[in-house]
Design a protein around this motif. Structure first.
Motif: not given
Length: 65
Positions: A16-29
């Motif tokens: 249905v479309g694109q969304a955005t995932a954020d990087e975890s502030p507690l676990e880089p990567g």
């Protein structure tokens, strides 16, 4: 904070479309993927077809009525 494009599905697995995932502030990567999203980009669908995620890969299906 870094972000990553992910691909939103409806309850039938249709793209249905694109969304955005954020990087975890507690676990880089590590990415915080929103529910109902996958990280694999859908292919371009031919006329009269849509992309559906089957749990492992994209497939083309007829446009639902």
């Amino acid at each position: 904070m870094a972000t990553k494009i992910v691909y939103q599905l409806n309850d039938q697995g249709l793209y249905v479309g694109q969304a955005t995932a954020d990087e975890s502030p507690l676990e880089p990567g590590v990415w915080l993927i929103p529910g109902g999203c996958v990280t694999v980009a859908p292919p371009k669908a031919p006329p009269g077809k849509v992309c559906q995620w089957d749990g492992q890969q994209w497939r083309h299906v007829e446009v639902p009525a």
